[in-house]
Design a protein around this motif. Structure first.
Motif, PDB file in Angstrom:
ATOM      1  N   LEU A 103       0.866  -1.176   0.000  1.00 59.73           N
ATOM      2  CA  LEU A 103       0.000   0.000   0.000  1.00 59.73           C
ATOM      3  C   LEU A 103       0.900   1.222   0.000  1.00 59.73           C
ATOM      4  O   LEU A 103       1.791   1.340   0.843  1.00 59.73           O
ATOM      5  CB  LEU A 103      -0.903   0.014   1.236  1.00 59.73           C
ATOM      6  N   LYS A 104       0.670   2.122  -0.956  1.00 59.43           N
ATOM      7  CA  LYS A 104       1.505   3.314  -1.093  1.00 59.43           C
ATOM      8  C   LYS A 104       0.638   4.567  -1.136  1.00 59.43           C
ATOM      9  O   LYS A 104      -0.556   4.502  -1.397  1.00 59.43           O
ATOM     10  CB  LYS A 104       2.344   3.233  -2.376  1.00 59.43           C
ATOM     11  N   ALA A 105       1.271   5.711  -0.890  1.00 59.48           N
ATOM     12  CA  ALA A 105       0.560   6.995  -0.958  1.00 59.48           C
ATOM     13  C   ALA A 105       1.492   8.068  -1.507  1.00 59.48           C
ATOM     14  O   ALA A 105       2.696   8.067  -1.247  1.00 59.48           O
ATOM     15  CB  ALA A 105       0.049   7.409   0.416  1.00 59.48           C
ATOM     16  N   SER A 106       0.909   8.970  -2.265  1.00 62.17           N
ATOM     17  CA  SER A 106       1.631  10.145  -2.763  1.00 62.17           C
ATOM     18  C   SER A 106       0.708  11.348  -2.634  1.00 62.17           C
ATOM     19  O   SER A 106      -0.502  11.200  -2.465  1.00 62.17           O
ATOM     20  CB  SER A 106       2.060   9.953  -4.225  1.00 62.17           C
ATOM     21  N   ALA A 107       1.263  12.541  -2.726  1.00 60.70           N
ATOM     22  CA  ALA A 107       0.459  13.756  -2.547  1.00 60.70           C
ATOM     23  C   ALA A 107       0.984  14.879  -3.428  1.00 60.70           C
ATOM     24  O   ALA A 107       2.201  15.022  -3.617  1.00 60.70           O
ATOM     25  CB  ALA A 107       0.477  14.198  -1.082  1.00 60.70           C
ATOM     26  N   THR A 108       0.062  15.661  -3.952  1.00 59.10           N
ATOM     27  CA  THR A 108       0.437  16.850  -4.712  1.00 59.10           C
ATOM     28  C   THR A 108       0.680  18.001  -3.739  1.00 59.10           C
ATOM     29  O   THR A 108       0.225  17.970  -2.590  1.00 59.10           O
ATOM     30  CB  THR A 108      -0.674  17.236  -5.699  1.00 59.10           C
ATOM     31  N   PRO A 109       1.394  19.049  -4.163  1.00 63.74           N
ATOM     32  CA  PRO A 109       1.587  20.212  -3.283  1.00 63.74           C
ATOM     33  C   PRO A 109       0.257  20.858  -2.922  1.00 63.74           C
ATOM     34  O   PRO A 109      -0.721  20.800  -3.687  1.00 63.74           O
ATOM     35  CB  PRO A 109       2.449  21.154  -4.134  1.00 63.74           C
ATOM     36  N   LEU A 110       0.193  21.475  -1.765  1.00 62.83           N
ATOM     37  CA  LEU A 110      -1.006  22.198  -1.333  1.00 62.83           C
ATOM     38  C   LEU A 110      -1.145  23.485  -2.133  1.00 62.83           C
ATOM     39  O   LEU A 110      -0.236  24.320  -2.151  1.00 62.83           O
ATOM     40  CB  LEU A 110      -0.927  22.507   0.165  1.00 62.83           C
ATOM     41  N   GLU A 111      -2.295  23.640  -2.804  1.00 64.26           N
ATOM     42  CA  GLU A 111      -2.545  24.818  -3.636  1.00 64.26           C
ATOM     43  C   GLU A 111      -3.861  25.477  -3.235  1.00 64.26           C
ATOM     44  O   GLU A 111      -4.753  24.835  -2.680  1.00 64.26           O
ATOM     45  CB  GLU A 111      -2.610  24.424  -5.109  1.00 64.26           C
ATOM     46  N   ASP A 112      -3.985  26.768  -3.577  1.00 63.18           N
ATOM     47  CA  ASP A 112      -5.180  27.515  -3.188  1.00 63.18           C
ATOM     48  C   ASP A 112      -6.234  27.602  -4.295  1.00 63.18           C
ATOM     49  O   ASP A 112      -7.253  28.268  -4.143  1.00 63.18           O
ATOM     50  CB  ASP A 112      -4.816  28.922  -2.710  1.00 63.18           C
ATOM     51  N   TYR A 170      -6.380  25.748   1.000  1.00 64.85           N
ATOM     52  CA  TYR A 170      -5.348  25.012   0.285  1.00 64.85           C
ATOM     53  C   TYR A 170      -5.699  23.527   0.297  1.00 64.85           C
ATOM     54  O   TYR A 170      -6.077  22.978   1.348  1.00 64.85           O
ATOM     55  CB  TYR A 170      -3.981  25.224   0.941  1.00 64.85           C
ATOM     56  N   THR A 171      -5.545  22.872  -0.823  1.00 61.18           N
ATOM     57  CA  THR A 171      -5.855  21.447  -0.901  1.00 61.18           C
ATOM     58  C   THR A 171      -4.729  20.679  -1.585  1.00 61.18           C
ATOM     59  O   THR A 171      -3.993  21.220  -2.414  1.00 61.18           O
ATOM     60  CB  THR A 171      -7.165  21.178  -1.674  1.00 61.18           C
ATOM     61  N   SER A 172      -4.630  19.418  -1.221  1.00 63.09           N
ATOM     62  CA  SER A 172      -3.681  18.492  -1.844  1.00 63.09           C
ATOM     63  C   SER A 172      -4.453  17.242  -2.230  1.00 63.09           C
ATOM     64  O   SER A 172      -5.334  16.789  -1.490  1.00 63.09           O
ATOM     65  CB  SER A 172      -2.565  18.125  -0.855  1.00 63.09           C
ATOM     66  N   THR A 173      -4.140  16.676  -3.378  1.00 57.03           N
ATOM     67  CA  THR A 173      -4.745  15.410  -3.785  1.00 57.03           C
ATOM     68  C   THR A 173      -3.825  14.280  -3.354  1.00 57.03           C
ATOM     69  O   THR A 173      -2.661  14.218  -3.769  1.00 57.03           O
ATOM     70  CB  THR A 173      -4.958  15.358  -5.306  1.00 57.03           C
ATOM     71  N   ILE A 174      -4.345  13.397  -2.511  1.00 56.81           N
ATOM     72  CA  ILE A 174      -3.563  12.266  -2.010  1.00 56.81           C
ATOM     73  C   ILE A 174      -4.030  11.013  -2.737  1.00 56.81           C
ATOM     74  O   ILE A 174      -5.223  10.708  -2.778  1.00 56.81           O
ATOM     75  CB  ILE A 174      -3.726  12.111  -0.492  1.00 56.81           C
ATOM     76  N   THR A 175      -3.105  10.303  -3.321  1.00 58.50           N
ATOM     77  CA  THR A 175      -3.414   9.081  -4.061  1.00 58.50           C
ATOM     78  C   THR A 175      -2.952   7.874  -3.255  1.00 58.50           C
ATOM     79  O   THR A 175      -1.784   7.774  -2.873  1.00 58.50           O
ATOM     80  CB  THR A 175      -2.705   9.081  -5.437  1.00 58.50           C
ATOM     81  N   TRP A 176      -3.889   6.961  -2.990  1.00 55.34           N
ATOM     82  CA  TRP A 176      -3.617   5.727  -2.254  1.00 55.34           C
ATOM     83  C   TRP A 176      -3.688   4.578  -3.255  1.00 55.34           C
ATOM     84  O   TRP A 176      -4.677   4.431  -3.973  1.00 55.34           O
ATOM     85  CB  TRP A 176      -4.634   5.512  -1.146  1.00 55.34           C
ATOM     86  N   GLU A 177      -2.665   3.777  -3.316  1.00 50.49           N
ATOM     87  CA  GLU A 177      -2.644   2.713  -4.312  1.00 50.49           C
ATOM     88  C   GLU A 177      -2.107   1.404  -3.739  1.00 50.49           C
ATOM     89  O   GLU A 177      -1.238   1.394  -2.864  1.00 50.49           O
ATOM     90  CB  GLU A 177      -1.788   3.118  -5.512  1.00 50.49           C
ATOM     91  N   MET A 178      -2.677   0.289  -4.231  1.00 51.99           N
ATOM     92  CA  MET A 178      -2.158  -1.036  -3.953  1.00 51.99           C
ATOM     93  C   MET A 178      -1.366  -1.480  -5.166  1.00 51.99           C
ATOM     94  O   MET A 178      -1.862  -1.421  -6.290  1.00 51.99           O
ATOM     95  CB  MET A 178      -3.283  -2.029  -3.660  1.00 51.99           C
ATOM     96  N   ALA A 179      -0.142  -1.922  -4.953  1.00 50.75           N
ATOM     97  CA  ALA A 179       0.712  -2.320  -6.069  1.00 50.75           C
ATOM     98  C   ALA A 179       1.327  -3.681  -5.764  1.00 50.75           C
ATOM     99  O   ALA A 179       1.867  -3.898  -4.661  1.00 50.75           O
ATOM    100  CB  ALA A 179       1.816  -1.288  -6.284  1.00 50.75           C
ATOM    101  N   THR A 180       1.225  -4.612  -6.703  1.00 49.37           N
ATOM    102  CA  THR A 180       1.839  -5.925  -6.517  1.00 49.37           C
ATOM    103  C   THR A 180       3.344  -5.811  -6.622  1.00 49.37           C
ATOM    104  O   THR A 180       3.878  -4.931  -7.290  1.00 49.37           O
ATOM    105  CB  THR A 180       1.327  -6.924  -7.561  1.00 49.37           C
ATOM    106  N   THR A 181       4.036  -6.725  -5.947  1.00 48.53           N
ATOM    107  CA  THR A 181       5.491  -6.772  -5.997  1.00 48.53           C
ATOM    108  C   THR A 181       5.916  -8.145  -6.488  1.00 48.53           C
ATOM    109  O   THR A 181       5.200  -9.134  -6.309  1.00 48.53           O
ATOM    110  CB  THR A 181       6.098  -6.505  -4.609  1.00 48.53           C
TER     111      THR A 181
END
Length: 244
Positions: free
Chosen positions: A129-138, A232-243
């Motif tokens: 399980l991984k997560a990434s986020a965009t910068p906080l913008e107005d 200000y908002t950020s889009t956080i992406t949660w993903e499941m990735a096989t290894t």
């Protein structure tokens, strides 16, 4: 009576000393079959386990209920409330949210993310399980420069051996996906599948009279431009990735 006793002893002795008695039973075995049939996977909604254990979350509803048998089915928004315009550094904890549970009714819960894995044994593999986020913008192109969202105290309720394994330490989200938890597939004697079914990863524990979590914080650095009266908002992406 003495003759009967002597005869009995003689028969036992011949058996113990290796004499094979005529018509005596020897070791024997038989086999039978246990059988169960399994139908196709039903389309019923997956569970959204309570991140504190002891039931399910029924409200908010699962955000991604249909389709794949390998997916993220719920991810909480991260709400930090209102901050002030200041030149000083600010560290703000994420707020808890009010939910409805099958065990307590209406209750406060820390943010969480729920994974769902119902692949069969021929499809099964390790995953992360991984997560990434965009910068906080107005919304007008201004970025809250240097602001960071950090996750820590990640945990699965109950410490089950079948739960995915949560990462330890602090994890700062950015444009590159960061690992939050891992699950493994059966690989032989002494191992077992983990992460099968629905599992809710809690982000910290409730604090400050259950109003905040100690597992998510926003750091706004000192001496940066902060526009007032905006969100200000950020889009956080949660993903499941096989290894592999």
């Amino acid at each position: 009576m003495k003759k009967i006793n002597l005869l009995t002893v003689a028969l036992l002795a011949s058996s113990v000393l290796g004499g094979t008695l005529v018509n005596a039973d020897t070791d024997s075995s038989a086999t039978s079959i246990g059988k169960v049939s399994v139908g196709t996977l039903t389309e019923e909604l997956p569970e959204n386990p309570d991140p504190e254990g002891g039931g399910e979350i029924t409200d908010p509803e699962i955000t991604n209920p249909e389709g794949s048998r390998f997916k993220v089915i719920h991810a909480s928004n991260l709400e930090f409330g209102e901050v002030v315009v200041t030149a000083k550094e600010q560290i703000v904890k994420a707020q808890t949210s009010e939910v409805t549970t099958t065990s307590e009714g209406v209750a406060k819960r820390v943010p969480w993310v729920t994974t769902y894995d119902m692949r069969n044994s021929t499809e099964r593999s390790d995953w992360e399980l991984k997560a990434s986020a965009t910068p906080l913008e107005d919304g007008n192109g201004h970025v809250l420069r240097g602001a960071e969202i950090t996750l820590y105290n990640l945990n699965y309720a109950g410490d089950s051996e079948r739960a995915p394994k949560a990462e330890t330490g602090k994890i700062t989200l950015g444009t590159s996906a960061q690992k939050l938890a891992t699950a493994t597939a059966y690989s032989g004697e002494g191992t077992q599948d983990t992460g099968v079914g629905s599992w809710s990863l809690a982000m910290g524990y409730k604090t400050n009279d259950e109003l905040e979590t100690d597992g998510v914080e926003l750091r706004i650095p000192s001496n940066i431009v902060i526009n007032e009266g905006v969100e200000y908002t950020s889009t956080i992406t949660w993903e499941m990735a096989t290894t592999p």
